[in-house]
Write a protein that holds these residues in place. Sequence first.
Motif, mmCIF file in Angstrom:
data_model
loop_
_atom_site.group_PDB
_atom_site.id
_atom_site.type_symbol
_atom_site.label_atom_id
_atom_site.label_comp_id
_atom_site.label_asym_id
_atom_site.label_seq_id
_atom_site.Cartn_x
_atom_site.Cartn_y
_atom_site.Cartn_z
ATOM 1 N N GLN A 181 0.923 -1.344 -0.080
ATOM 2 C CA GLN A 181 0.060 -0.161 -0.204
ATOM 3 C C GLN A 181 0.796 1.136 0.060
ATOM 4 O O GLN A 181 0.390 2.249 -0.757
ATOM 5 C CB GLN A 181 -1.031 -0.111 1.098
ATOM 6 C CG GLN A 181 -1.897 1.217 1.215
ATOM 7 C CD GLN A 181 -1.543 1.887 2.675
ATOM 8 O OE1 GLN A 181 -0.771 1.589 3.223
ATOM 9 N NE2 GLN A 181 -2.021 3.074 2.651
ATOM 10 N N SER A 211 3.335 3.796 -4.423
ATOM 11 C CA SER A 211 2.556 4.374 -5.512
ATOM 12 C C SER A 211 2.749 3.430 -6.889
ATOM 13 O O SER A 211 2.008 3.451 -7.802
ATOM 14 C CB SER A 211 2.840 5.965 -5.887
ATOM 15 O OG SER A 211 4.144 6.042 -6.393
ATOM 16 N N VAL A 224 0.400 0.658 -6.151
ATOM 17 C CA VAL A 224 -1.162 1.123 -6.545
ATOM 18 C C VAL A 224 -1.316 1.458 -7.931
ATOM 19 O O VAL A 224 -2.343 0.862 -8.473
ATOM 20 C CB VAL A 224 -1.400 2.152 -5.853
ATOM 21 C CG1 VAL A 224 -2.770 2.832 -6.138
ATOM 22 C CG2 VAL A 224 -1.283 1.947 -4.287
ATOM 23 N N THR A 235 -10.636 -0.895 -1.766
ATOM 24 C CA THR A 235 -9.538 -0.770 -0.804
ATOM 25 C C THR A 235 -9.875 -1.843 0.470
ATOM 26 O O THR A 235 -11.210 -1.727 0.782
ATOM 27 C CB THR A 235 -9.332 0.620 -0.254
ATOM 28 O OG1 THR A 235 -10.387 1.107 0.443
ATOM 29 C CG2 THR A 235 -8.605 1.293 -1.399
ATOM 30 N N ILE A 267 -3.342 -5.610 -2.955
ATOM 31 C CA ILE A 267 -2.542 -4.650 -2.158
ATOM 32 C C ILE A 267 -2.737 -4.666 -0.511
ATOM 33 O O ILE A 267 -3.467 -4.557 -0.190
ATOM 34 C CB ILE A 267 -2.886 -3.075 -2.563
ATOM 35 C CG1 ILE A 267 -2.878 -2.721 -4.141
ATOM 36 C CG2 ILE A 267 -1.883 -2.092 -1.881
ATOM 37 C CD1 ILE A 267 -1.506 -2.957 -4.797
ATOM 38 N N TRP A 299 -3.992 6.129 2.824
ATOM 39 C CA TRP A 299 -4.361 5.481 1.425
ATOM 40 C C TRP A 299 -5.418 6.254 0.683
ATOM 41 O O TRP A 299 -5.770 5.919 -0.396
ATOM 42 C CB TRP A 299 -4.779 4.180 1.852
ATOM 43 C CG TRP A 299 -6.296 4.025 2.608
ATOM 44 C CD1 TRP A 299 -6.109 3.546 4.059
ATOM 45 C CD2 TRP A 299 -7.668 3.982 2.157
ATOM 46 N NE1 TRP A 299 -7.291 3.549 4.383
ATOM 47 C CE2 TRP A 299 -8.401 3.688 3.351
ATOM 48 C CE3 TRP A 299 -8.223 4.318 0.920
ATOM 49 C CZ2 TRP A 299 -9.463 3.732 3.365
ATOM 50 C CZ3 TRP A 299 -9.472 4.008 0.847
ATOM 51 C CH2 TRP A 299 -10.261 3.799 1.977
ATOM 52 N N LEU A 350 -3.319 7.481 -2.336
ATOM 53 C CA LEU A 350 -2.832 6.492 -3.155
ATOM 54 C C LEU A 350 -3.985 5.778 -4.202
ATOM 55 O O LEU A 350 -3.939 5.506 -5.256
ATOM 56 C CB LEU A 350 -2.323 5.226 -2.370
ATOM 57 C CG LEU A 350 -0.859 5.642 -1.770
ATOM 58 C CD1 LEU A 350 -0.452 4.376 -0.890
ATOM 59 C CD2 LEU A 350 0.261 5.994 -2.774
ATOM 60 N N TRP A 351 -5.162 5.859 -3.407
ATOM 61 C CA TRP A 351 -6.374 5.255 -4.345
ATOM 62 C C TRP A 351 -7.232 6.206 -4.888
ATOM 63 O O TRP A 351 -7.493 6.188 -5.993
ATOM 64 C CB TRP A 351 -7.363 4.349 -3.193
ATOM 65 C CG TRP A 351 -6.646 3.140 -3.148
ATOM 66 C CD1 TRP A 351 -6.064 2.795 -1.895
ATOM 67 C CD2 TRP A 351 -6.374 1.992 -3.684
ATOM 68 N NE1 TRP A 351 -5.445 1.640 -1.705
ATOM 69 C CE2 TRP A 351 -5.543 0.969 -3.034
ATOM 70 C CE3 TRP A 351 -6.454 1.703 -5.041
ATOM 71 C CZ2 TRP A 351 -5.218 -0.244 -3.533
ATOM 72 C CZ3 TRP A 351 -6.001 0.603 -5.680
ATOM 73 C CH2 TRP A 351 -5.323 -0.398 -4.888
#
Length: 134
Positions: A78, A81, A84, A104, A114, A125, A128-129
Amino acid sequence: MKQARKRGYQTAYLATGNMTEADKFIDAAIEMAQMKVVTKMDLLSDEDLDELESLSWDQQGLIDYVVLLGSEFFLGVQPSSFSVHVAMKRHLKTGGLYTRPYKTGTEGDGLSYIVGKYDKYWAGWLFLWDGMWP
């Protein structure tokens, strides 16, 4: 390792620049899943290996990226990058741009998983998401 055993994988492709962590993964793969681990360096020899080693670290990372996009199953972490983005691109290629976003904190989408902490939405997160571009 659980996924590797469950899916019957005998070999894993490892993409990392951190050899300390790579050694830990290789030891665990052998012990827990009786799985062979290879890197891009293991798959080439002679002039091809020399050419690969002459590339910069980010150029070598692009080779990992291409391999991972086409792999049968991908597992990443996680905080990365890179991980992801690989998972998102793999997810989007199954149903196009309008595919429901990767959920997620779940078991993944069957193509990628992940690993990470998902208990606090705003603590890491989110970017990232929800902030990563496909």
